[in-house]
Design a protein around this motif. Structure first.
Motif, short mmCIF file in Angstrom:
data_model
loop_
_atom_site.label_atom_id
_atom_site.label_comp_id
_atom_site.label_asym_id
_atom_site.label_seq_id
_atom_site.Cartn_x
_atom_site.Cartn_y
_atom_site.Cartn_z
N ASP A 112 22.66 64.12 0.28
CA ASP A 112 23.58 65.04 1.59
C ASP A 112 22.42 66.18 1.88
O ASP A 112 22.60 66.74 2.82
CB ASP A 112 24.72 65.49 1.02
CG ASP A 112 25.82 64.52 1.27
OD1 ASP A 112 25.48 63.46 1.75
OD2 ASP A 112 27.05 64.80 0.65
N LEU A 113 21.70 66.38 0.92
CA LEU A 113 20.53 67.53 1.32
C LEU A 113 19.48 67.04 2.33
O LEU A 113 18.68 67.68 3.07
CB LEU A 113 20.00 67.97 0.11
CG LEU A 113 20.68 68.87 -0.71
CD1 LEU A 113 20.04 69.37 -2.10
CD2 LEU A 113 21.07 70.47 -0.05
N GLY A 114 19.43 65.65 2.61
CA GLY A 114 18.61 65.20 3.50
C GLY A 114 17.26 64.96 3.16
O GLY A 114 16.29 64.73 3.87
N VAL A 115 17.04 64.78 1.87
CA VAL A 115 15.92 64.31 1.15
C VAL A 115 15.85 62.91 1.16
O VAL A 115 16.63 62.23 0.56
CB VAL A 115 15.93 64.99 -0.28
CG1 VAL A 115 14.54 64.83 -1.09
CG2 VAL A 115 16.16 66.49 -0.23
N PRO A 116 14.51 62.21 1.17
CA PRO A 116 14.39 60.92 1.12
C PRO A 116 14.67 60.61 -0.67
O PRO A 116 13.87 61.28 -1.33
CB PRO A 116 13.13 60.63 1.44
CG PRO A 116 12.71 61.52 2.49
CD PRO A 116 13.27 62.93 1.97
N VAL A 117 15.26 59.58 -0.59
CA VAL A 117 15.88 59.13 -2.02
C VAL A 117 15.70 57.66 -2.43
O VAL A 117 15.80 56.88 -1.44
CB VAL A 117 17.41 59.60 -2.11
CG1 VAL A 117 17.75 59.08 -3.37
CG2 VAL A 117 17.42 61.26 -1.98
#
Length: 705
Positions: A112-117
């Protein structure tokens, strides 16, 4: 894509994150601090393919994006700041497949933080043993992110993981919508924060609101602005975060039901659960722990002794060979009596230190050490500590400096401060050379009931004395330092597993190398300084002392005469003068001026004591005694007043008790200052420990003499 992308490893404690880090980086790891803070950072290169070498950063283990301690704070502090040098281009979230429901909470917060995961599904073998099967394809479809099956212990699945990371580096993909969107229930707060701070991600905006006091990248003005937004909308942080957690678990539940097939019969216990019924028992748990401690200290003496004897004899032989082959002169004396004697005094203890770290690493790798922390939590609560204090205290058996740094995981300020102040009372590996050489002098090498070595029992008693004194000191500090908040201890117990020998070997190698390198540099410097101070004196005092000896002892043989001359010259040297200056203070403890020199030099580091004694007694030995080891020299040393052995049981035990309590480590004081950001607490630590050491050593000597 950057030339050297950053790959972050994030996950719950005991999810296998550090094991994966070891698989990716191997022996190329390095330890430092995250920029701007004193939190430890482990990083290392990972050759993903021929063109791409990334820097892997192992972040502290955390259960939720909302931190409870200093080390956990760094995770959100980095993930919320795209300008941070350690901000990951791709974040690998390591998940324990045997406990998917709890692990997915952190994972949903990170995406949800918008980091590529990339989701690394670990411990599938553990899940299978428990009768669970996880469908990775369905999980990937549910979250719309890459999901890779791995085994961090064996390295299985690393190739698919490389492909997934490369794919995210070259063409990042994100979930189409937030798993939890705070704008639905806190529209005004989120909208104002996004506008004022130019943010595009709703969940990131929420972190600005909730965690702005802990974010290092926000200045005072920005924090005041966020406080104003909170006041404007009457935002209730505690209530909102509770509702967020409930909402996330409400959505996680159906996902877990969809992707996990549980074939385990109802009420069937795993073998880990069956073992825990014994190891966590309120009686048998402690009994087993004490038995394991006893076996460890017995092993340290039994297994290490042949290696120690070999090193001891080898150093003595080399010293004798050098004295015979090198030309007589100050440089030869410096090399043999100064440098080699000092370093040899610490090298001989490498086997014992290696076995200590080996056995501790096996306990950690197997999962037993976590059980020790849990049962010790029950014991420590009445003394003002909690379960998280166990980690620094156990780490203090290796070294107090990283142990004090490990207190960052303790949530409450009082518990953290008490743990910092009492941790140096735990007997660290630097004390081990002192303990073993003095125990070997006065404790017979015999067995009780044909099983337990008396020397091993004595060593264990000293370690237990350190633990008991730490608990009693914590109890006193608990009464002095008033608590403003309650502390809790939450810990995930890993399953029992066979140790990974490559990781055990890496741990032992790194620990021994660090000990020898750190101690060796200090010992080398102090040995040279001591040799100079012991070889030269004020004016012609040393020459006059030699002339007087020759004049008054004309009937002595050459060996006896040379010994007498060396002793008198040492006494008139700068080191001797300094030792005599402090002798009145330490004489009630049974110590002479030679021991006084060693005490002062060991303020730099405790282990220097043995190296200092090696240097002093090498200077005082005759040519015929060049092959005599330091233990033999101490055994041969005579008391000038009584004519008997200098190192009597009373003196040896007085020294042992002194070093159990004494704060003889400048690095530890520096670590305390850095962690407390004040010189007040290192001063308190120094005064109370040295007072305790002096009083205890005085009582021991006076009682036993």
């Amino acid at each position: 894509m950057k030339s050297s992308p950053v790959i972050g490893l994030v996950g719950n404690p005991n999810a296998g994150k550090s094991s994966l880090f070891n698989q990716l980086t191997g022996l190329r790891q390095k330890t430092g601090n995250f920029p701007g803070v004193t939190v430890d950072k482990k990083s290392g290169p990972w050759a993903i393919d021929e063109q791409t070498t990334a820097t892997v950063v192992d972040f502290p283990g955390i259960y939720s994006i909302y931190p409870k301690s200093l080390d956990e704070q760094i995770v959100t502090d980095v993930l919320a700041n795209s300008n941070h040098p350690d901000y990951p281009d791709v974040t690998i979230v390591v998940i324990d497949a045997s406990n998917l429901h709890r692990n997915l909470l952190l994972f949903t917060q990170v995406i949800d933080l918008g980091v590529p995961v990339v989701l690394a599904l670990n411990m599938l073998d553990v899940a299978k043993d428990e009768g669970k099967e996880v469908n990775a394809v369905r999980l990937a479809m549910q979250f719309q992110v890459p999901v890779v099956r791995i085994n961090a212990r064996t390295g299985e699945g690393l190739e698919p993981l490389k492909k997934a990371v490369l794919s995210q580096l070259r063409q990042p993909s994100f979930a189409e919508k937030l798993f939890f969107d705070p704008e639905k229930s806190a529209n005004g707060v989120i909208a104002d924060t996004k506008t004022q701070y130019q943010l595009s991600n709703n969940y990131l905006a929420l972190q600005y609101v909730v965690q702005h006091d802990g974010f290092s990248f926000l200045n005072t003005q920005q924090r005041v602005g966020l406080d104003a937004i909170i006041d404007k909308h009457n935002f209730n942080e505690t209530k909102f975060l509770a509702s967020e957690t409930i909402d996330r678990y409400r959505h996680i539940g159906p996902i877990v039901d969809d992707v996990v097939t549980d074939r385990r019969p109802a009420n069937q216990r795993t073998w880990t659960q069956r073992l825990d019924r014994i190891l966590l028992h309120p009686v048998w748990g402690y009994a087993i722990f004490l038995l394991i401690l006893l076996l460890i200290f017995q092993t340290i003496f039994a297994w290490a002794q042949p290696f120690m004897d070999g090193i001891d004899a080898g150093v003595a032989w080399l010293n004798g060979q050098l004295k015979e082959s090198l030309p007589v002169g100050p440089l030869s004396d410096l090399l043999t009596d100064g440098i080699l004697a000092g370093i040899g005094g610490i090298l001989v203890f490498i086997p014992q230190i290696a076995f200590l770290f080996l056995l501790v690493a096996l306990l950690e790798e197997s999962g037993y050490m976590s059980r020790v922390m849990l049962i010790m939590d029950r014991l420590m609560r009445p003394f003002g500590l909690n379960g998280r204090s166990v980690v620094p205290l156990i780490s203090g058996v290796a070294c107090a400096v990283p142990a004090i740094m490990a207190t960052r995981s303790i949530g409450t300020r009082r518990d953290r401060l008490i743990t910092i102040l009492v941790t140096p009372l735990m007997s660290c590996s630097a004390r081990l050379p002192i303990y073993t050489i003095l125990i070997a002098l006065v404790v017979p090498s015999q067995r009780v009931w044909g099983i337990f070595n008396v020397q091993g029992l004595a060593l264990m008693a000293l370690y237990l004395l350190g633990l008991v004194s730490a608990l009693l000191a914590a109890l006193v500090l608990k009464l002095v330092l008033k608590a403003k908040e309650r502390s809790y201890y939450i810990m995930e117990l890993p399953t029992f597993k066979l140790p990974r020998w490559n990781h055990v070997a890496l741990t032992v190698w790194e620990s021994v190398r660090a000990f020898v390198w750190e101690a060796g540099r200090v010992i080398l410097a102090i040995s040279i300084v001591l040799w100079v101070l012991a070889s030269y004196g004020p004016g012609d005092a040393m020459d006059k002392a030699e002339a007087n000896v020759r004049q008054q002892n004309t009937s002595l043989g050459n060996d006896e005469l040379q010994n007498q001359i060396a002793s008198e010259r040492l006494e008139k040297s700068y080191a001797g003068v300094f030792g005599h200056f402090i002798e009145p203070v330490i004489r009630p403890l049974g110590y002479d001026w030679k021991i006084g020199i060693a005490l002062l030099s060991s303020f730099a580091a405790r282990e220097v004591f043995v190296g200092t004694m090696s240097t002093i007694y090498s200077i005082g030995s005759s040519d015929d005694e060049t092959g005599v080891t330091i233990r033999e020299r101490l055994r041969q040393e005579r008391n000038p007043e009584t004519g008997g052995p200098m190192y009597t049981p009373a003196l040896a035990w007085s020294l042992l008790i002194f070093y159990v309590f004494a704060m003889m480590c400048m690095s530890t004081l520096a670590a305390t200052q850095r962690e407390t950001k004040s010189w007040k607490w290192p001063a308190v630590q120094l005064v109370y420990m040295m007072t305790l050491a002096y009083v205890a050593a005085f009582a021991t000597y006076q009682f036993m003499k």
